[in-house]
Write an enzyme that holds these catalytic residues in place. Structure first.
Site, PDB file in Angstrom:
ATOM      1  N   ASP A  42       0.849  -1.400  -0.186  1.00 24.62           N
ATOM      2  CA  ASP A  42       0.088  -0.101   0.080  1.00 24.62           C
ATOM      3  C   ASP A  42       1.045   1.101  -0.037  1.00 24.62           C
ATOM      4  OD1 ASP A  42       0.559   0.555   2.381  1.00 24.62           O
ATOM      5  OD2 ASP A  42      -1.133  -0.078   3.542  1.00 24.62           O
ATOM      6  N   ASN A  54      -4.330  12.940  -0.021  1.00 21.06           N
ATOM      7  CA  ASN A  54      -5.662  13.443  -0.190  1.00 21.06           C
ATOM      8  C   ASN A  54      -5.984  14.554   0.582  1.00 21.06           C
ATOM      9  OD1 ASN A  54      -6.434  11.596  -1.819  1.00 21.06           O
ATOM     10  ND2 ASN A  54      -7.037   9.849  -0.312  1.00 21.06           N
ATOM     11  N   HIS A  74      -8.663  14.983  -3.148  1.00 18.97           N
ATOM     12  CA  HIS A  74      -9.003  13.359  -3.696  1.00 18.97           C
ATOM     13  C   HIS A  74      -8.670  13.270  -5.246  1.00 18.97           C
ATOM     14  CE1 HIS A  74     -10.372  11.720   0.074  1.00 18.97           C
ATOM     15  NE2 HIS A  74     -10.951  12.685   0.368  1.00 18.97           N
ATOM     16  N   ASP A  95      -6.741  10.399  -6.685  1.00 22.22           N
ATOM     17  CA  ASP A  95      -6.988   9.489  -7.630  1.00 22.22           C
ATOM     18  C   ASP A  95      -5.719   9.267  -8.584  1.00 22.22           C
ATOM     19  OD1 ASP A  95      -9.051   8.788  -6.090  1.00 22.22           O
ATOM     20  OD2 ASP A  95     -10.658   9.931  -7.460  1.00 22.22           O
ATOM     21  N   GLU A 147      -5.908   2.437  -0.772  1.00 17.83           N
ATOM     22  CA  GLU A 147      -4.594   2.572  -1.546  1.00 17.83           C
ATOM     23  C   GLU A 147      -3.904   1.003  -1.311  1.00 17.83           C
ATOM     24  OE1 GLU A 147      -4.135   3.936   2.894  1.00 17.83           O
ATOM     25  OE2 GLU A 147      -5.667   3.971   1.379  1.00 17.83           O
TER      26      GLU A 147
END
Length: 318
Positions: free
Chosen positions: A193, A201, A206, A210, A236
């Site tokens: 991760d 974020n 966000h 993304d 993630e």
């Protein structure tokens, strides 16, 4: 005085009555009014004996032609898809109506055909076909089938990254582990991760987060083999299944992917955004462990990578 007897033989064929002619003409009028191709062909010689107005408008004059010459393209003899074999029973007698769908080789249009064998007026066997154009229906069916395929694909793909979603990852993974168990072959699981992803974020929004996830997914695609299974498990968190992979090979693959992600940067305004990732690797040398057990081992190794400073690779048992 008697008149001399004529030497001409009387015809054995019954003269056609006016009512017969009227009936035949009436049938032709009805058949010509149909919005479908109607034709009659000799089942042995394939000679076209009748073609209604709709058929003539689409295929031309049938005079002296065989059905495969006028109605099809690229044929040098009777069509190998001819329905004749389906129209007669074991005794060579008409067997009823045969319904089938067919794409015409001359026009490319689809037809639903209702074929049957009949004895013609002179006793020979003929094929009578009524072919209704169903091209529009087939187009809608194909569009519906394609939409269904796309919907099924979307049900298995993570919409943001294009990788397998959690559901697909487990379905494919279970199959890969069954194969490994049958072959007693090695199989590896890698979990990773992104480090401090929440900060990306929170600071940049966000939308930028993304974009980072998409960039990571692209890096994953660059490093996996065709037989490997890559998925986004959520947020993630990502995972890979590598069949036929030993521990040294899995560690090399994880380290290579870790380095690629760490070297990736995204432009955002006047700054560039970078992120790192932590990896956990688990390997079963003989395929005897199941996916859940291996994921648990890889997750524990991932936790150690986080605890030991992040942006690193740890493996189960290390």
């Amino acid at each position: 005085m008697h008149s001399p007897r004529s030497n001409r033989k009387k015809s054995s064929r019954r003269p056609r009555k006016a009512s017969d002619c009227s009936r035949a003409t009436g049938f032709e009028i009805i058949l010509d009014s149909l919005d479908a191709i109607v034709y009659v062909a000799d089942m042995h010689s394939y000679e076209l004996l009748f073609l209604n107005s709709y058929g003539r408008q689409h295929y031309g004059d049938p005079a002296g032609m065989k059905c495969w010459q006028l109605l099809q393209a690229g044929q040098t003899g009777p069509c190998d898809f001819c329905s004749n074999p389906h129209l007669l029973d074991a005794n060579g007698e008409p067997a009823g109506v045969y319904v089938w769908e067919f794409r015409n080789t001359r026009t490319g249009r689809w037809y639903e055909c209702h074929d049957q064998a009949r004895h013609w007026a002179d006793g020979r066997l003929v094929r009578i076909e009524i072919a209704t154009d169903i091209t529009e229906r087939k187009r809608m069916e194909e569009e519906l089938a394609e939409a269904k395929r796309q919907a099924e694909a979307l049900a298995h793909i993570d919409e943001l990254t294009g990788l397998n979603n959690r559901r697909a990852f487990f379905q494919l993974g279970l199959q890969a582990f069954r194969q490994a168990a049958r072959a007693a072959s090695p199989i590896a699981v890698i979990m990773f991760d992104l480090d401090h992803f929440k900060q990306i974020n929170d600071v940049h929004g966000h939308f930028v987060g993304d974009k980072v996830l998409v960039a990571v997914a692209n890096s994953v695609r660059e490093h996996v083999r065709e037989a490997d299974i890559a998925g986004r498990l959520g947020g993630e968190e990502f995972a890979l299944i590598l069949p036929q992979t030993s521990l040294p090979e899995a560690l090399v693959a994880a380290e290579r992917l870790r380095g690629t992600i760490a070297a990736t940067s995204l432009a955002h305004g006047s700054s560039r955004i970078r992120c790192t990732s932590s990896f956990g690797v688990a390997v079963c040398a003989d395929g005897s462990l199941d996916l859940e057990h291996m994921l648990s081992q890889a997750d524990a190794a991932l936790y150690r990578a986080k605890h030991n400073g992040r942006n690193r690779v740890e493996h189960a048992g290390s």
